[in-house]
Design a protein around this motif. Structure first.
Motif, mmCIF file in Angstrom:
data_model
loop_
_atom_site.group_PDB
_atom_site.id
_atom_site.type_symbol
_atom_site.label_atom_id
_atom_site.label_comp_id
_atom_site.label_asym_id
_atom_site.label_seq_id
_atom_site.Cartn_x
_atom_site.Cartn_y
_atom_site.Cartn_z
ATOM 1 N N UNK A 135 0.819 -1.212 0.000
ATOM 2 C CA UNK A 135 0.000 0.000 0.000
ATOM 3 C C UNK A 135 0.853 1.262 0.000
ATOM 4 N N UNK A 136 1.974 1.273 0.715
ATOM 5 C CA UNK A 136 2.807 2.467 0.755
ATOM 6 C C UNK A 136 3.486 2.739 -0.583
ATOM 7 N N UNK A 137 3.941 1.684 -1.257
ATOM 8 C CA UNK A 137 4.574 1.855 -2.567
ATOM 9 C C UNK A 137 3.547 2.319 -3.595
ATOM 10 N N UNK A 138 2.372 1.701 -3.585
ATOM 11 C CA UNK A 138 1.320 2.065 -4.543
ATOM 12 C C UNK A 138 0.833 3.495 -4.295
ATOM 13 N N UNK A 139 0.678 3.886 -3.037
ATOM 14 C CA UNK A 139 0.232 5.243 -2.721
ATOM 15 C C UNK A 139 1.243 6.274 -3.207
ATOM 16 N N UNK A 140 2.524 5.984 -3.055
ATOM 17 C CA UNK A 140 3.564 6.904 -3.528
ATOM 18 C C UNK A 140 3.521 7.061 -5.047
ATOM 19 N N UNK A 141 3.272 5.960 -5.752
ATOM 20 C CA UNK A 141 3.162 6.032 -7.214
ATOM 21 C C UNK A 141 1.921 6.814 -7.644
ATOM 22 N N UNK A 142 0.807 6.604 -6.946
ATOM 23 C CA UNK A 142 -0.428 7.299 -7.299
ATOM 24 C C UNK A 142 -0.318 8.805 -7.082
ATOM 25 N N UNK A 143 0.375 9.204 -6.018
ATOM 26 C CA UNK A 143 0.531 10.628 -5.722
ATOM 27 C C UNK A 143 1.515 11.276 -6.690
ATOM 28 N N UNK A 144 2.538 10.525 -7.099
ATOM 29 C CA UNK A 144 3.544 11.075 -7.999
ATOM 30 C C UNK A 144 4.681 11.749 -7.266
ATOM 31 N N UNK A 175 -7.767 14.742 1.296
ATOM 32 C CA UNK A 175 -8.240 15.966 0.664
ATOM 33 C C UNK A 175 -9.060 15.620 -0.577
ATOM 34 N N UNK A 176 -9.377 16.612 -1.388
ATOM 35 C CA UNK A 176 -10.250 16.401 -2.541
ATOM 36 C C UNK A 176 -9.601 15.564 -3.636
ATOM 37 N N UNK A 177 -8.279 15.436 -3.613
ATOM 38 C CA UNK A 177 -7.593 14.674 -4.648
ATOM 39 C C UNK A 177 -7.612 13.170 -4.392
ATOM 40 N N UNK A 178 -8.008 12.747 -3.202
ATOM 41 C CA UNK A 178 -7.984 11.329 -2.862
ATOM 42 C C UNK A 178 -8.817 10.496 -3.841
ATOM 43 N N UNK A 179 -10.000 10.947 -4.179
ATOM 44 C CA UNK A 179 -10.855 10.183 -5.101
ATOM 45 C C UNK A 179 -10.250 10.157 -6.509
ATOM 46 N N UNK A 221 -9.647 -4.924 0.064
ATOM 47 C CA UNK A 221 -8.646 -4.832 1.120
ATOM 48 C C UNK A 221 -7.513 -3.912 0.683
ATOM 49 N N UNK A 222 -7.029 -4.097 -0.533
ATOM 50 C CA UNK A 222 -5.931 -3.258 -1.033
ATOM 51 C C UNK A 222 -6.401 -1.836 -1.268
ATOM 52 N N UNK A 223 -7.607 -1.655 -1.769
ATOM 53 C CA UNK A 223 -8.125 -0.299 -2.001
ATOM 54 C C UNK A 223 -8.245 0.454 -0.686
ATOM 55 N N UNK A 224 -8.719 -0.207 0.359
ATOM 56 C CA UNK A 224 -8.852 0.453 1.666
ATOM 57 C C UNK A 224 -7.487 0.788 2.261
ATOM 58 N N UNK A 225 -6.515 -0.104 2.097
ATOM 59 C CA UNK A 225 -5.176 0.141 2.639
ATOM 60 C C UNK A 225 -4.498 1.308 1.919
ATOM 61 N N UNK A 226 -4.615 1.354 0.604
ATOM 62 C CA UNK A 226 -4.014 2.444 -0.162
ATOM 63 C C UNK A 226 -4.737 3.749 0.131
ATOM 64 N N UNK A 227 -6.050 3.703 0.238
ATOM 65 C CA UNK A 227 -6.834 4.903 0.529
ATOM 66 C C UNK A 227 -6.442 5.514 1.864
ATOM 67 N N UNK A 239 -7.521 7.512 -6.454
ATOM 68 C CA UNK A 239 -8.061 6.151 -6.438
ATOM 69 C C UNK A 239 -8.631 5.726 -7.790
ATOM 70 N N UNK A 240 -8.990 6.682 -8.637
ATOM 71 C CA UNK A 240 -9.455 6.327 -9.981
ATOM 72 C C UNK A 240 -8.324 5.755 -10.821
ATOM 73 N N UNK A 241 -7.075 6.058 -10.458
ATOM 74 C CA UNK A 241 -5.913 5.552 -11.193
ATOM 75 C C UNK A 241 -5.404 4.229 -10.633
ATOM 76 N N UNK A 242 -6.102 3.668 -9.655
ATOM 77 C CA UNK A 242 -5.734 2.382 -9.065
ATOM 78 C C UNK A 242 -6.689 1.310 -9.581
#
Length: 143
Positions: free
Chosen positions: A29-38, A112-116, A100-106, A119-122
């Motif tokens: 989840x931490x690696x995926x979140x970092x990639x999603x944020x950029x 903030x408003x960018x969270x959704x 499970x993975x979506x909740x962990x990454x979320x 998550x569209x890119x996951x």
């Protein structure tokens, strides 16, 4: 010197493929979140979604520590009286392993408003087949 400003039309997204087979849930989840944020990009901006797209495969084969399948719980409440529902990680893995993975990454994304938008890119799949072959995702190894 001039300050470079990122515009929405100039954002380039890469596609990454992650195999979740025998990888700890938190590390994944931490690696995926970092990639999603950029965060690793030169053009990172807090107020724009400049992150990449991530495809996660084999969601049902993730690894969790010790007895977490019985002790970790997820809560849900609709707002109505008596509609408070509790579910363990083990039950959710059997029913919807992608969730499970979506909740962990979320939980690791900014609140903030960018969270959704992030998550569209996951894209999470329980098996090892996905529909994003045309994007030619780059495979990432997580250890």
């Amino acid at each position: 010197m001039k300050t470079h400003t990122v515009l929405k039309k100039n954002i380039e997204r890469k596609w990454y493929l992650v195999d979740a087979n025998d990888i700890r849930l938190g590390k994944l989840a931490s690696v995926v979140a970092s990639l999603l944020i950029g965060k690793g990009k030169v053009a990172f901006t807090k107020n724009l979604n400049v992150g990449d797209c991530v495809v996660v495969l084999n969601a049902e084969k993730i690894s969790v520590s010790a007895n977490k399948k019985e002790t970790k719980t997820y809560f849900k409440h609709s707002g109505y009286v008596g509609n408070y529902k509790v579910e363990t990680l083990g039950n959710l893995l059997e029913r919807k392993p992608e969730e499970v993975i979506i909740k962990a990454v979320s939980g690791m994304l900014p609140k903030n408003k960018l969270r959704s938008e992030y998550l569209k890119n996951l894209h999470v799949y329980a098996g090892d087949k996905h529909k994003y072959e045309a994007q030619k995702p780059v495979k990432i190894e997580i250890k």
